[in-house]
Design a protein around this motif. Sequence first.
Motif, PDB file in Angstrom:
ATOM      1  N   ALA A 176     -14.342 -26.289   1.423  1.00 34.35           N
ATOM      2  CA  ALA A 176     -14.352 -25.533   2.748  1.00 34.35           C
ATOM      3  C   ALA A 176     -15.521 -25.854   3.669  1.00 34.35           C
ATOM      4  N   VAL A 177     -16.562 -26.007   3.352  1.00 35.80           N
ATOM      5  CA  VAL A 177     -17.785 -26.497   4.154  1.00 35.80           C
ATOM      6  C   VAL A 177     -17.363 -27.765   4.794  1.00 35.80           C
ATOM      7  N   GLU A 178     -16.867 -28.861   4.107  1.00 35.30           N
ATOM      8  CA  GLU A 178     -16.501 -30.195   4.557  1.00 35.30           C
ATOM      9  C   GLU A 178     -15.556 -29.835   5.545  1.00 35.30           C
ATOM     10  N   PRO A 186     -14.755 -21.758  -7.706  1.00 37.50           N
ATOM     11  CA  PRO A 186     -15.574 -22.710  -8.341  1.00 37.50           C
ATOM     12  C   PRO A 186     -16.358 -23.606  -7.348  1.00 37.50           C
ATOM     13  N   GLU A 187     -17.344 -24.294  -8.065  1.00 33.21           N
ATOM     14  CA  GLU A 187     -18.226 -25.040  -7.201  1.00 33.21           C
ATOM     15  C   GLU A 187     -19.112 -24.506  -6.472  1.00 33.21           C
ATOM     16  N   ALA A 235      -9.951 -26.038  -1.591  1.00 31.96           N
ATOM     17  CA  ALA A 235      -9.807 -25.331  -2.881  1.00 31.96           C
ATOM     18  C   ALA A 235     -11.017 -24.997  -3.471  1.00 31.96           C
ATOM     19  N   ASN A 236     -12.020 -25.077  -3.117  1.00 26.92           N
ATOM     20  CA  ASN A 236     -13.387 -24.429  -3.315  1.00 26.92           C
ATOM     21  C   ASN A 236     -14.257 -24.412  -2.158  1.00 26.92           C
ATOM     22  N   ALA A 271      -9.465 -20.893   2.423  1.00 26.91           N
ATOM     23  CA  ALA A 271     -10.497 -21.485   1.318  1.00 26.91           C
ATOM     24  C   ALA A 271      -9.936 -20.590   0.148  1.00 26.91           C
ATOM     25  N   GLU A 272      -9.244 -21.139  -0.752  1.00 28.66           N
ATOM     26  CA  GLU A 272      -8.711 -20.269  -1.787  1.00 28.66           C
ATOM     27  C   GLU A 272      -8.573 -21.667  -3.137  1.00 28.66           C
ATOM     28  N   ASP A 273      -8.992 -21.175  -4.139  1.00 34.05           N
ATOM     29  CA  ASP A 273      -8.945 -22.081  -5.135  1.00 34.05           C
ATOM     30  C   ASP A 273      -7.723 -21.767  -6.283  1.00 34.05           C
TER      31      ASP A 273
END
Length: 134
Positions: A36-38, A55-56, A31-32, A6-8
Amino acid sequence: MRILAAEDNRTNQLVFGKMVKDFDIELRFAANGLEAVEEWRRFQPDLIFMDISMPEMDGREATRTIRLYEQEKGTRVPICALTAHAMDGDSESIFAAGVDFYLTKPLRKASIAERVLAHQPEDARPVLPEGLEL
C-alpha cells in the motif's frame, strides 16, 4: 479519479471491485501495508481504502507511514479504514494512526460511493454514471 484499495483477502478484493465496477475510476489493489505504501508513492491516489488487519504491515502502520511521507511533501490523501472489528476503542486507535474515516465490513456499495463522491477531485470526470442505483 484514482483509488487505491489495500486489502489482503482476495475474495474481499473481488467483492470491492464488483461494488465499484460501474464507477468511472482507476482502481488499484495492494495486498498488504507494505504494498500500500509503495503503491501510494507510485500511483498517487485521490483516495485510499485501507484494510486494518493485513500481514507484513497492518493498515494502521501503513497509514502512519504514508502520513510521515506526506508531512515532507505537504500533501494529504484521504484514507478510509476498512475493518471487520468495530469494537469499543477501535475507532480511537484507527483515528490516532491518521485515518480520516472508517467503514465496517461487510461493506455496502452506498457507503463506498459516499466516500468516493466526498473526495472526488474537482477536475475529475464524474465518478458515478447518471441514473446509477446504489
